[in-house]
Design an enzyme around this catalytic site. Structure first.
Site: not given
Ligand code: HSE
Length: 370
Positions: A13, A136, A163, A269, A276
């Site tokens: 980041v 995010c 995500q 995920r 995302h």
């Molecule tokens: N927690 C989020 C994720 C990323 O695992 O995609 C950070 O905000």
């Protein structure tokens, strides 16, 4: 000039933040930049095209407290360790942070200025000093449809997410590609024969992703060729922490502590790299036409891009492949659900490292500098 300390500029980041600051010429002399390191104090600062000096020790609170502003992408453990000490020692500077540690504190603001500039301004004028980037998924959801909240049209909302690996960290992005590579290698010969048995190819992939030597150290399960419907740790009532943030952070960003809007869903995920996506079901407070919905959604932010609900535009513009590495948050597939004209569904996608992490932090620094 104000003195701005940067911590965690080397990580994923932090690197995106540095890159964005260079692109926008933020290092233009309007502040003095000081670079800190948790492990390499005394060595040369980063190569950003100007003299970045010698790295200071990121645990040296004397040195940190000489800064008017500290910007950190070092992560939650660092914040937990250093922030309370600095405040206890009486440091009154601005702390701008990408980590979640301080997000839900009473004396912090979650920053997403295209959506909540009013909340940020109120915070600044009331003397709040901690400004934290949001989760995010939440930030990208608000960048994608914020107009509907602004018009107070949302009764409740569910978000089903897709995500990217980046949200779990740099190592996880590597692991995803390594999983893909593994599958590709094992399947290479079968794939080379276009007339080969599809079931044999499928068996090969299934066997590969279930095998002991498939790389899963970081995700704990196959992601390539599969998915993982669990992100972060468990909280209460069967929710994961990622799912919990939807309600908590959305309402805090919008300044709706006293009249919160229910937001919930399932966070998943999938094998995208850094963008995302989420499919939303929105219960509206009243029926609106699709044209009205589109106009309001398009006005959510200067970066929200409406994608027409047809196959051609969707395939071209509404995917991680289309938006990754850009500030565009694309929103499309907007239509009424069969439940009625007060039910809207849509799909939105944005870069998890940009609006999802570095960009709100970068912009908050500029707001404080001005
Ligand atoms: N927690 C989020 C994720 C990323 O695992 O995609 C950070 O905000």
């Amino acid at each position: 000039a104000k003195r701005v300390g940067f911590v965690g500029w080397r990580g994923m980041v932090g690197s995106v933040l540095m890159q964005r600051m260079q692109e926008e010429s933020d290092f233009n002399g309007s502040f003095d930049a000081v670079f800190f390191s948790t492990s390499q104090a005394g060595q040369k600062g980063p190569d950003l095209g100007f003299d970045t000096g010698i790295l200071q020790d990121a645990y040296d609170t004397k040195s940190l407290s000489s800064c008017d502003i500290i910007v950190t992408c070092q992560g939650g453990d660092y914040t937990k360790k250093v922030h309370p000490i600095l405040r206890k020692e009486g440091w009154k500077g601005y702390w701008i942070d990408a980590a979640s540690t301080l997000r839900m504190e009473k004396d912090s603001i979650i920053v997403l200025d295209p959506i909540n500039m009013d909340v940020i301004k109120k915070g600044l004028s009331s003397g709040i000093k901690d400004y934290i980037g949001g989760n995010c998924t939440v930030s990208l959801m608000l960048m994608g449809i914020g107009g509907l909240f602004r018009e107070d049209l949302v009764e409740w909302l569910t978000s089903m997410t897709y995500q990217a690996a980046s949200g779990a960290g740099a190592k996880n992005m590597r692991e995803l590609v390594s999983q893909m590579n593994h599958i590709g290698k094992k399947a290479e010969d079968l794939l080379a024969d276009p007339a080969g048995s599809i079931l044999e190819l499928d068996r090969c992939v299934a066997k590969t992703i279930r095998s002991q030597d498939f790389p899963t150290d970081n995700f704990g399960a196959p992601l390539a060729g599969s998915l993982i419907p669990w992100i972060d740790r468990a909280v209460e009532d069967g929710q994961t922490r990622e799912e919990w943030k939807g309600y908590a952070e959305t309402n805090k960003i919008l300044g709706r502590k006293d009249s919160p809007i229910p937001v919930d869903g399932i966070c998943v995920r999938i094998g995208a790299m850094r963008s995302h996506s989420q499919a939303l079901t929105i219960k509206l407070k009243k029926s609106i036409s699709i044209k009205e919905a589109e106009d309001i959604i398009a006005s959510s932010s200067g970066w929200t891009k409406l994608v027409a609900n047809n196959k051609e535009d969707t395939l071209k513009e509404l995917s991680p492949a289309a938006v990754s590495g850009t500030l565009t948050v694309a929103t499309g597939r907007i239509r009424h659900l069969k439940m009625g004209k007060d039910y809207l569904t849509l799909f939105t996608v944005g870069d998890q490292l940009l609006w999802g992490a570095a960009e709100p932090v970068r912009r908050m620094l500029n707001i404080v500098i001005e």
